[in-house]
Motif scaffolding. Structure first.
Motif, short mmCIF file in Angstrom:
data_model
loop_
_atom_site.label_atom_id
_atom_site.label_comp_id
_atom_site.label_asym_id
_atom_site.label_seq_id
_atom_site.Cartn_x
_atom_site.Cartn_y
_atom_site.Cartn_z
N ARG A 175 0.75 -1.31 0.05
CA ARG A 175 -0.03 0.15 0.10
C ARG A 175 0.85 1.26 -0.06
NH1 ARG A 175 -1.23 4.03 2.40
NH2 ARG A 175 -0.18 3.43 4.44
N LYS A 176 1.81 1.14 0.59
CA LYS A 176 2.78 2.49 0.71
C LYS A 176 3.48 2.39 -0.48
CE LYS A 176 6.56 4.39 3.34
NZ LYS A 176 7.77 4.26 4.32
N HIS A 177 4.11 1.48 -1.14
CA HIS A 177 4.58 1.44 -2.20
C HIS A 177 3.67 2.27 -3.43
CE1 HIS A 177 6.17 0.14 -6.32
NE2 HIS A 177 7.20 0.44 -5.79
N ARG A 178 2.52 1.55 -3.44
CA ARG A 178 1.53 2.23 -4.20
C ARG A 178 1.17 3.53 -4.21
NH1 ARG A 178 0.55 3.03 -9.30
NH2 ARG A 178 -1.68 3.10 -9.68
N SER A 179 1.11 3.95 -2.94
CA SER A 179 0.67 5.50 -2.62
C SER A 179 1.97 6.41 -2.82
CB SER A 179 0.68 5.66 -1.01
OG SER A 179 0.30 6.70 -0.67
N GLU A 180 3.22 5.88 -2.67
CA GLU A 180 4.23 6.66 -3.18
C GLU A 180 4.21 6.86 -4.74
OE1 GLU A 180 7.58 4.77 -1.15
OE2 GLU A 180 7.18 5.66 0.58
N LYS A 181 4.04 5.70 -5.41
CA LYS A 181 4.03 5.76 -6.98
C LYS A 181 2.84 6.84 -7.42
CE LYS A 181 4.58 3.29 -11.24
NZ LYS A 181 4.24 4.63 -11.77
N TYR B 61 1.69 9.29 -5.93
CA TYR B 61 2.22 10.79 -5.55
C TYR B 61 3.04 11.31 -6.72
CZ TYR B 61 -0.43 11.78 -1.19
OH TYR B 61 -1.17 11.79 -0.22
N LYS B 62 3.88 10.29 -7.18
CA LYS B 62 5.02 10.74 -8.06
C LYS B 62 4.31 10.87 -9.31
CE LYS B 62 8.97 8.60 -10.52
NZ LYS B 62 8.40 8.10 -11.71
N ASP B 63 3.40 9.97 -9.66
CA ASP B 63 2.63 10.01 -10.93
C ASP B 63 1.98 11.22 -11.18
OD1 ASP B 63 3.93 7.75 -11.68
OD2 ASP B 63 2.28 6.43 -11.57
N ASP C 55 2.16 14.38 -9.35
CA ASP C 55 3.14 15.21 -9.61
C ASP C 55 3.66 15.42 -11.01
OD1 ASP C 55 3.18 15.96 -7.24
OD2 ASP C 55 5.20 14.97 -6.48
N LEU D 79 -6.08 7.42 -5.65
CA LEU D 79 -5.32 7.55 -4.29
C LEU D 79 -6.54 7.59 -3.13
CD1 LEU D 79 -2.65 8.33 -2.69
CD2 LEU D 79 -3.05 10.54 -3.47
#
Length: 59
Positions: free
Chosen positions: A25-31, A33-35, A37, A55
């Motif tokens: 979940r954390k990895h997907r959330s970080e991805k 946010y990057k996408d 941006d 998200l």
């Protein structure tokens, strides 16, 4: 196997699954946010809306 050992193994398995789920979940959330941006930087409104919806659904 005694009942206590079986219970321990089940709980250990559930704990491991929870840790893995949280990491994914954390990895997907970080991805996301990057996408998001990147979509903002390129002005891609469709991607931005899709990504922010995804998200929001994770919460």
């Amino acid at each position: 196997m005694d009942k206590m050992k079986v219970t321990y193994e089940v709980m250990l398995g559930l704990s491991a699954e929870m840790v893995l789920d949280e990491a994914l979940r954390k990895h997907r959330s970080e991805k996301l946010y990057k996408d998001i941006d990147e979509a903002l930087a390129t002005g891609d409104e469709v991607a931005f809306r899709h990504l922010t919806d995804e998200l929001r659904a994770m919460s």
